[in-house]
Design a protein around this motif. Sequence first.
Motif, PDB file in Angstrom:
ATOM      1  N   ILE A   1       4.713   2.345  13.613  1.00 14.85           N
ATOM      2  CA  ILE A   1       5.657   3.440  13.876  1.00 14.85           C
ATOM      3  C   ILE A   1       6.953   2.863  14.460  1.00 14.85           C
ATOM      4  O   ILE A   1       8.063   3.239  14.056  1.00 14.85           O
ATOM      5  N   GLN A   2       6.818   1.920  15.389  1.00 16.48           N
ATOM      6  CA  GLN A   2       8.002   1.321  16.006  1.00 16.48           C
ATOM      7  C   GLN A   2       8.825   0.503  15.016  1.00 16.48           C
ATOM      8  O   GLN A   2      10.037   0.391  15.125  1.00 16.48           O
ATOM      9  N   LEU A   3       8.158  -0.040  14.014  1.00 13.87           N
ATOM     10  CA  LEU A   3       8.861  -0.854  12.999  1.00 13.87           C
ATOM     11  C   LEU A   3       9.848  -0.026  12.181  1.00 13.87           C
ATOM     12  O   LEU A   3      10.817  -0.544  11.649  1.00 13.87           O
ATOM     13  N   GLN A   4       9.499   1.267  12.033  1.00 14.37           N
ATOM     14  CA  GLN A   4      10.297   2.196  11.211  1.00 14.37           C
ATOM     15  C   GLN A   4      10.451   1.699   9.776  1.00 14.37           C
ATOM     16  O   GLN A   4      11.513   1.739   9.192  1.00 14.37           O
ATOM     17  N   ARG A   5       9.337   1.206   9.222  1.00 16.42           N
ATOM     18  CA  ARG A   5       9.351   0.803   7.810  1.00 16.42           C
ATOM     19  C   ARG A   5       8.528   1.800   7.006  1.00 16.42           C
ATOM     20  O   ARG A   5       7.849   2.656   7.558  1.00 16.42           O
ATOM     21  N   THR A   6       8.585   1.667   5.695  1.00  8.31           N
ATOM     22  CA  THR A   6       7.906   2.641   4.829  1.00  8.31           C
ATOM     23  C   THR A   6       6.642   2.052   4.247  1.00  8.31           C
ATOM     24  O   THR A   6       6.653   0.930   3.743  1.00  8.31           O
ATOM     25  N   SER A   7       5.553   2.821   4.313  1.00  6.01           N
ATOM     26  CA  SER A   7       4.342   2.388   3.602  1.00  6.01           C
ATOM     27  C   SER A   7       4.220   3.236   2.332  1.00  6.01           C
ATOM     28  O   SER A   7       4.893   4.251   2.179  1.00  6.01           O
ATOM     29  N   LEU A   8       3.333   2.796   1.423  1.00  7.44           N
ATOM     30  CA  LEU A   8       3.274   3.412   0.097  1.00  7.44           C
ATOM     31  C   LEU A   8       2.021   4.261  -0.085  1.00  7.44           C
ATOM     32  O   LEU A   8       0.976   3.981   0.506  1.00  7.44           O
ATOM     33  N   THR A   9       2.150   5.276  -0.940  1.00  8.12           N
ATOM     34  CA  THR A   9       0.963   6.074  -1.303  1.00  8.12           C
ATOM     35  C   THR A   9       0.135   5.264  -2.293  1.00  8.12           C
ATOM     36  O   THR A   9       0.581   4.230  -2.790  1.00  8.12           O
ATOM     37  N   PHE A  10      -1.042   5.764  -2.605  1.00  6.17           N
ATOM     38  CA  PHE A  10      -1.883   5.103  -3.598  1.00  6.17           C
ATOM     39  C   PHE A  10      -1.182   5.186  -4.955  1.00  6.17           C
ATOM     40  O   PHE A  10      -0.828   6.279  -5.397  1.00  6.17           O
ATOM     41  N   PRO A  11      -0.934   4.061  -5.616  1.00  7.10           N
ATOM     42  CA  PRO A  11      -0.150   4.098  -6.867  1.00  7.10           C
ATOM     43  C   PRO A  11      -0.822   4.930  -7.949  1.00  7.10           C
ATOM     44  O   PRO A  11      -2.017   4.800  -8.192  1.00  7.10           O
ATOM     45  N   LYS A  12      -0.020   5.793  -8.580  1.00  6.40           N
ATOM     46  CA  LYS A  12      -0.510   6.595  -9.707  1.00  6.40           C
ATOM     47  C   LYS A  12      -0.150   5.852 -11.000  1.00  6.40           C
ATOM     48  O   LYS A  12       0.501   4.823 -10.979  1.00  6.40           O
ATOM     49  N   GLU A  13      -0.525   6.444 -12.132  1.00  7.03           N
ATOM     50  CA  GLU A  13      -0.232   5.817 -13.425  1.00  7.03           C
ATOM     51  C   GLU A  13       1.268   5.597 -13.609  1.00  7.03           C
ATOM     52  O   GLU A  13       1.730   4.529 -13.903  1.00  7.03           O
ATOM     53  N   GLU A  14       2.043   6.713 -13.395  1.00  8.76           N
ATOM     54  CA  GLU A  14       3.495   6.558 -13.539  1.00  8.76           C
ATOM     55  C   GLU A  14       3.986   5.687 -12.380  1.00  8.76           C
ATOM     56  O   GLU A  14       3.595   5.854 -11.247  1.00  8.76           O
ATOM     57  N   LYS A  15       4.858   4.757 -12.726  1.00  9.61           N
ATOM     58  CA  LYS A  15       5.083   3.625 -11.829  1.00  9.61           C
ATOM     59  C   LYS A  15       5.903   3.899 -10.554  1.00  9.61           C
ATOM     60  O   LYS A  15       5.953   3.069  -9.678  1.00  9.61           O
TER      61      LYS A  15
END
Length: 473
Positions: A246-260
């Motif tokens: 949270i302190q880093l303020q970076r973005t994590s990703l959702t589970f990748p779907k078929e569309e890229k």
Amino acid sequence: KLAMEFPSEDIFLMTTSPVIKAITNFKQVSKTLEEFDVEEQPSSLLEKRYPNIKVIQSGVKQLKSDEHKIFTEDGKEYMYEKLCLCAGAKPKLIFEGNPYVLGIRDTDSAQAFQKNLAQSERIVVVGNGGIALELVYEIHGCEVIWAIKDKAIGNTFFDAGAAEFLTPKLTAEKRETPIECKRTKYTMEGSEGKERRRAASDKPGSALGPDWHEGLCLKGTKEFSHKVHIETLCEVKKIYLQQEFIQLQRTSLTFPKEEKNVEPDEVLWPVYVELTNGKIYGCDFIVSATGVVPNVKPFLDGNNFAVGEDGGLNVDKHMRTSLPDIYAAGDICTASWEPSPVWHQMRLWTQARQMGWYAAKCMVADTLGESIDMDFSFELFAHVTKFFNYKVVVLGKYNAQGLGLDHELMLRCTKGQEYVKVVMQNGRMMGAVLIGETDLEETFENLILNQMDLSAYGEDLLNPDIDIEDYFD
């Protein structure tokens, strides 16, 4: 073996575990291939069968090789005439001491894993060996991000072609019902209720048998079957706990779907994994299935063992270490003899069993002053297992290990049914990978052992219309 040969001698088996691993349902598939189950049994069964065996349930604190003495953690000391070290290996964890990183190599760690998985929606699996392969295939109802440092899955056993043959099974929704595995499971009394100490991961239990995931309910919280996303050519760069992230303020990703187009994740996870490819995924926990390191630590202090490059105790062709009267077998040792051109060491159950049996034969021969020939199981590397519900047989230099560029591959593949690959050098078969019910293992085993010149057969060697077994009967 020792107990049978020396019925009047005292034989001590020292182990930290109250159960011992026994080989059951042993089947000699061919000259060098063997299949068996590994079953946990109470140590009292072994003592009943062989009255001269005494099982001592305690870890080893120290070895004083010059005095021929072993000191155990419970404060006792034992003299030995001959000693065989079979302490196996420990999981090579990507990060030590992180409560969200689980290593899997023994029955206890598999149980800890099952407990965590039951409450999980997403896990990250790191590693590309046999355990990672089985794990990813067996998990249902939980998103799996699988990080591998290679281009293709199962690099220890397969090339990219075999990986491509197997991968569709990961996305198939319909699951075959697995053949029921009959194994008795013993647990320590009262251990189920007691939460295992997290620190216990430094005490290696017994290694998992070839069908370790049978009988474990590997199911997460979600209702779908398989959901696996593979991140190739990457390793774990850093692990963040929720607060740090949270302190880093970076973005994590959702589970990748078929569309890229990958979207940022809104969910807050207990732990986050940053991969070397720059991607960050949140998850409930991380499984470190990144191989093992020989468990030599308790024995090195004050003893001048010759140690191999991989950290194991060097053994000669009679399984003797560099110190008098001390032998070693299984994952703890490093074979330092000149191997047969089609054998190599690999820390697998099959080799551990063969080495243990052969080490006992060597100890008997040395004691009686007899000579002994190298065991036949070290002539050819041979391993049979199951991945993704396919029978898998690997023989010889199946991945052209050590052959350089001077080799060629021949392939035959029927999608969803079988995958056959042979490694040829100067017209001779050096190795093979057989996936599916090919019935070629015995023929190929003989061809590799005989080193017959097969140049005349050319491509016909793998022609499905020719019954190759009849050729070489």
